[in-house]
Scaffold this active site. Structure first.
Site, PDB file in Angstrom:
ATOM      1  N   ASN A  42       0.871  -1.181   0.000  1.00  0.00           N
ATOM      2  CA  ASN A  42       0.000   0.000   0.000  1.00  0.00           C
ATOM      3  C   ASN A  42       0.907   1.229   0.000  1.00  0.00           C
ATOM      4  O   ASN A  42       1.565   1.524   0.988  1.00  0.00           O
ATOM      5  CB  ASN A  42      -0.877  -0.032   1.265  1.00  0.00           C
ATOM      6  CG  ASN A  42      -1.705   1.226   1.423  1.00  0.00           C
ATOM      7  OD1 ASN A  42      -1.871   2.009   0.478  1.00  0.00           O
ATOM      8  ND2 ASN A  42      -2.244   1.435   2.626  1.00  0.00           N
ATOM      9  N   TRP A  43       0.942   1.899  -1.135  1.00  0.00           N
ATOM     10  CA  TRP A  43       1.878   3.025  -1.268  1.00  0.00           C
ATOM     11  C   TRP A  43       1.376   4.305  -0.598  1.00  0.00           C
ATOM     12  O   TRP A  43       2.128   5.264  -0.472  1.00  0.00           O
ATOM     13  CB  TRP A  43       2.152   3.292  -2.758  1.00  0.00           C
ATOM     14  CG  TRP A  43       3.105   2.303  -3.379  1.00  0.00           C
ATOM     15  CD1 TRP A  43       3.716   1.246  -2.774  1.00  0.00           C
ATOM     16  CD2 TRP A  43       3.558   2.293  -4.748  1.00  0.00           C
ATOM     17  NE1 TRP A  43       4.512   0.574  -3.667  1.00  0.00           N
ATOM     18  CE2 TRP A  43       4.436   1.205  -4.888  1.00  0.00           C
ATOM     19  CE3 TRP A  43       3.298   3.092  -5.861  1.00  0.00           C
ATOM     20  CZ2 TRP A  43       5.067   0.894  -6.098  1.00  0.00           C
ATOM     21  CZ3 TRP A  43       3.921   2.792  -7.063  1.00  0.00           C
ATOM     22  CH2 TRP A  43       4.794   1.706  -7.182  1.00  0.00           C
ATOM     23  N   LYS A  44       0.094   4.348  -0.286  1.00  0.00           N
ATOM     24  CA  LYS A  44      -0.490   5.554   0.356  1.00  0.00           C
ATOM     25  C   LYS A  44      -0.210   6.804  -0.483  1.00  0.00           C
ATOM     26  O   LYS A  44      -0.363   6.770  -1.696  1.00  0.00           O
ATOM     27  CB  LYS A  44       0.020   5.695   1.789  1.00  0.00           C
ATOM     28  CG  LYS A  44      -0.069   4.409   2.601  1.00  0.00           C
ATOM     29  CD  LYS A  44       0.197   4.629   4.057  1.00  0.00           C
ATOM     30  CE  LYS A  44       0.397   3.314   4.767  1.00  0.00           C
ATOM     31  NZ  LYS A  44       0.296   3.402   6.207  1.00  0.00           N
ATOM     32  N   HIS A 129      -9.464   0.972   5.062  1.00  0.00           N
ATOM     33  CA  HIS A 129      -8.160   1.187   5.702  1.00  0.00           C
ATOM     34  C   HIS A 129      -8.339   2.149   6.880  1.00  0.00           C
ATOM     35  O   HIS A 129      -9.114   3.112   6.792  1.00  0.00           O
ATOM     36  CB  HIS A 129      -7.161   1.760   4.689  1.00  0.00           C
ATOM     37  CG  HIS A 129      -5.748   1.722   5.198  1.00  0.00           C
ATOM     38  ND1 HIS A 129      -5.271   2.645   6.100  1.00  0.00           N
ATOM     39  CD2 HIS A 129      -4.732   0.855   4.961  1.00  0.00           C
ATOM     40  CE1 HIS A 129      -4.010   2.353   6.387  1.00  0.00           C
ATOM     41  NE2 HIS A 129      -3.658   1.265   5.713  1.00  0.00           N
ATOM     42  N   GLU A 131      -6.652   4.508   7.974  1.00  0.00           N
ATOM     43  CA  GLU A 131      -6.405   5.933   7.686  1.00  0.00           C
ATOM     44  C   GLU A 131      -7.629   6.559   7.025  1.00  0.00           C
ATOM     45  O   GLU A 131      -7.920   7.742   7.237  1.00  0.00           O
ATOM     46  CB  GLU A 131      -5.148   6.076   6.807  1.00  0.00           C
ATOM     47  CG  GLU A 131      -3.884   5.826   7.627  1.00  0.00           C
ATOM     48  CD  GLU A 131      -2.711   5.272   6.841  1.00  0.00           C
ATOM     49  OE1 GLU A 131      -2.702   5.367   5.611  1.00  0.00           O
ATOM     50  OE2 GLU A 131      -1.797   4.707   7.483  1.00  0.00           O
ATOM     51  N   GLU A 201      -5.517  -5.417  10.293  1.00  0.00           N
ATOM     52  CA  GLU A 201      -4.473  -4.424  10.536  1.00  0.00           C
ATOM     53  C   GLU A 201      -4.724  -3.719  11.868  1.00  0.00           C
ATOM     54  O   GLU A 201      -5.493  -2.746  11.921  1.00  0.00           O
ATOM     55  CB  GLU A 201      -4.480  -3.374   9.420  1.00  0.00           C
ATOM     56  CG  GLU A 201      -4.225  -3.935   8.049  1.00  0.00           C
ATOM     57  CD  GLU A 201      -3.606  -2.871   7.144  1.00  0.00           C
ATOM     58  OE1 GLU A 201      -2.467  -3.070   6.720  1.00  0.00           O
ATOM     59  OE2 GLU A 201      -4.249  -1.839   6.899  1.00  0.00           O
ATOM     60  N   GLY A 207       2.348   1.649  10.673  1.00  0.00           N
ATOM     61  CA  GLY A 207       3.299   2.754  10.573  1.00  0.00           C
ATOM     62  C   GLY A 207       4.006   3.091  11.882  1.00  0.00           C
ATOM     63  O   GLY A 207       4.624   4.140  12.011  1.00  0.00           O
ATOM     64  N   SER A 247       3.335  -2.750  10.092  1.00  0.00           N
ATOM     65  CA  SER A 247       4.784  -2.757  10.287  1.00  0.00           C
ATOM     66  C   SER A 247       5.471  -4.067   9.899  1.00  0.00           C
ATOM     67  O   SER A 247       6.450  -4.474  10.539  1.00  0.00           O
ATOM     68  CB  SER A 247       5.128  -2.364  11.737  1.00  0.00           C
ATOM     69  OG  SER A 247       4.696  -1.045  12.000  1.00  0.00           O
ATOM     70  N   GLY A 268       2.780  -1.398   4.219  1.00  0.00           N
ATOM     71  CA  GLY A 268       2.846   0.024   3.893  1.00  0.00           C
ATOM     72  C   GLY A 268       4.286   0.452   3.659  1.00  0.00           C
ATOM     73  O   GLY A 268       4.838   0.330   2.566  1.00  0.00           O
ATOM     74  N   GLY A 269       4.928   0.940   4.721  1.00  0.00           N
ATOM     75  CA  GLY A 269       6.278   1.502   4.635  1.00  0.00           C
ATOM     76  C   GLY A 269       7.267   0.654   3.849  1.00  0.00           C
ATOM     77  O   GLY A 269       7.957   1.155   2.948  1.00  0.00           O
TER      78      GLY A 269
HETATM   79  C1  PEP Z   1      -0.721  -0.121   5.841  1.00  0.00           C
HETATM   80  O1  PEP Z   1      -0.686   1.040   5.468  1.00  0.00           O
HETATM   81  O2  PEP Z   1      -1.670  -0.816   5.501  1.00  0.00           O
HETATM   82  C2  PEP Z   1       0.366  -0.618   6.676  1.00  0.00           C
HETATM   83  C3  PEP Z   1       0.248  -1.816   7.164  1.00  0.00           C
HETATM   84  O3  PEP Z   1       1.431   0.216   6.871  1.00  0.00           O
HETATM   85  P1  PEP Z   1       2.837  -0.205   7.568  1.00  0.00           P
HETATM   86  O4  PEP Z   1       3.291  -1.488   6.946  1.00  0.00           O
HETATM   87  O5  PEP Z   1       3.746   0.945   7.271  1.00  0.00           O
HETATM   88  O6  PEP Z   1       2.573  -0.372   9.027  1.00  0.00           O
END
Ligand code: PEP
Length: 286
Positions: A42-44, A129, A131, A201, A207, A247, A268-269
């Site tokens: 997930n590039w956000k 999600h 966010e 999640e 994050g 994460s 994500g990251g």
């Molecule tokens: C996400 O945005 O869905 C996510 C899991 O981010 P991260 O891996 O950075 O925690």
């Protein structure tokens, strides 16, 4: 796809072991249960330019080789990069949308519809999600409308669910997931569940660098599968892929992917770093 019910394995050694060691390969429990692993990024709101997006997409696609595990890979990317990223990754992975508008047309400034996405070849989109829930105030009803519209259009949805830190500390993870699953999937039939993946999640892990332990994640994934069995039936629940997100890194993926009910990762990251995401795609069950 060959289906082996988890219930058929109860009473065998396999039911109690996260992985089976065969002479030539190690099978993860996910493979044992015939759910194809699903690694997604997930590039956000990243990266900042089309050029960077194409480089990243290209490098991630190159990490998928004939030696890679038999996994589905998807990247959820900003709308403006979808088509060009598709162009560089070819058929190695799917490029999906980070969200959709549940309406098909009309006065919804700034919105992107499922039909627009479908017309450029998009199959997958995220919904729910944290966010979007927290920053944009998307409710369970709105998320349900997104899921239903995607399914109605013949597309697929990855529904994200998960509890906040306070809820986790109060041991409410399963109850929060039950509500989000029931509300998010309202009106979606057992047959349509073949086009749904769930991403568990925990909000406290997204994050933050604080990944859930494999034991915690496995426990909630099993609870989610039990909720799905209650909502649908055991076979449908056994077939749904439940990904863990929060994460995930190259250091944590192998153990997470070795848990019987963890069928993939939403990243994500680390999906913004092709070396890290490449290693996650090429996970090695322990
Ligand atoms: C996400 O945005 O869905 C996510 C899991 O981010 P991260 O891996 O950075 O925690």
């Amino acid at each position: 796809m060959k289906f082996i019910s988890a219930s058929l394995l109860v009473g065998t050694a396999a039911a109690f072991s996260p992985s089976i060691h065969c002479p030539h390969q190690t099978l993860s429990s996910t493979q044992l249960n015939a759910r194809k692993p699903f690694i997604s990024g997930n590039w956000k709101l990243n990266p900042q330019t089309k050029e960077e997006a194409l480089t990243l997409g290209n490098e991630i696609a190159a990490a998928i080789t004939e030696d890679s595990p038999d996994v589905d890979v998807a990247l959820f990317v900003p709308y403006v990069f979808i088509e060009s990223t598709m162009g560089v990754v070819g058929d190695k992975l799917s490029v999906g949308a980070e969200g959709v508008c549940p309406e098909l047309k009309g006065a919804y400034t700034g919105a992107i519809s499922t039909s627009m996405l479908k017309s450029i070849g998009v199959q997958w989109a995220l919904a729910g999600h944290s966010e979007r829930r927290v920053i944009y105030g998307e409710t369970d009803d709105y998320i349900n409308a997104q899921c239903r519209k995607l399914i109605e259009q013949g597309m697929s949805v990855m529904l994200c669910i998960g509890e906040s830190l306070t809820e986790f500390e109060q041991d409410l993870a399963a109850s929060v997931c039950a509500v989000q699953l029931k509300k998010g999937l309202k009106g979606i039939s057992a047959e349509e569940m073949s086009r749904v993946a769930i991403a568990y999640e925990p909000v406290w892990a997204i994050g933050t660098g604080r990944v859930a332990t494999p034991e915690i994640a496995q426990k909630v994934h099993a609870q989610c599968r039990a909720i799905l069995a209650e909502m649908y039936d055991a076979e449908t629940a056994d077939n749904v892929r439940i990904l863990y997100g929060g994460s995930v890194t190259p250091e944590s993926v192998d153990e997470l992917m070795s848990q019987p009910d963890i069928d993939g990762a939403l990243v994500g990251g680390a999906s913004l770093d092709s070396a890290k995401f490449g290693r996650i795609i090429n996970f090695k069950p322990v």
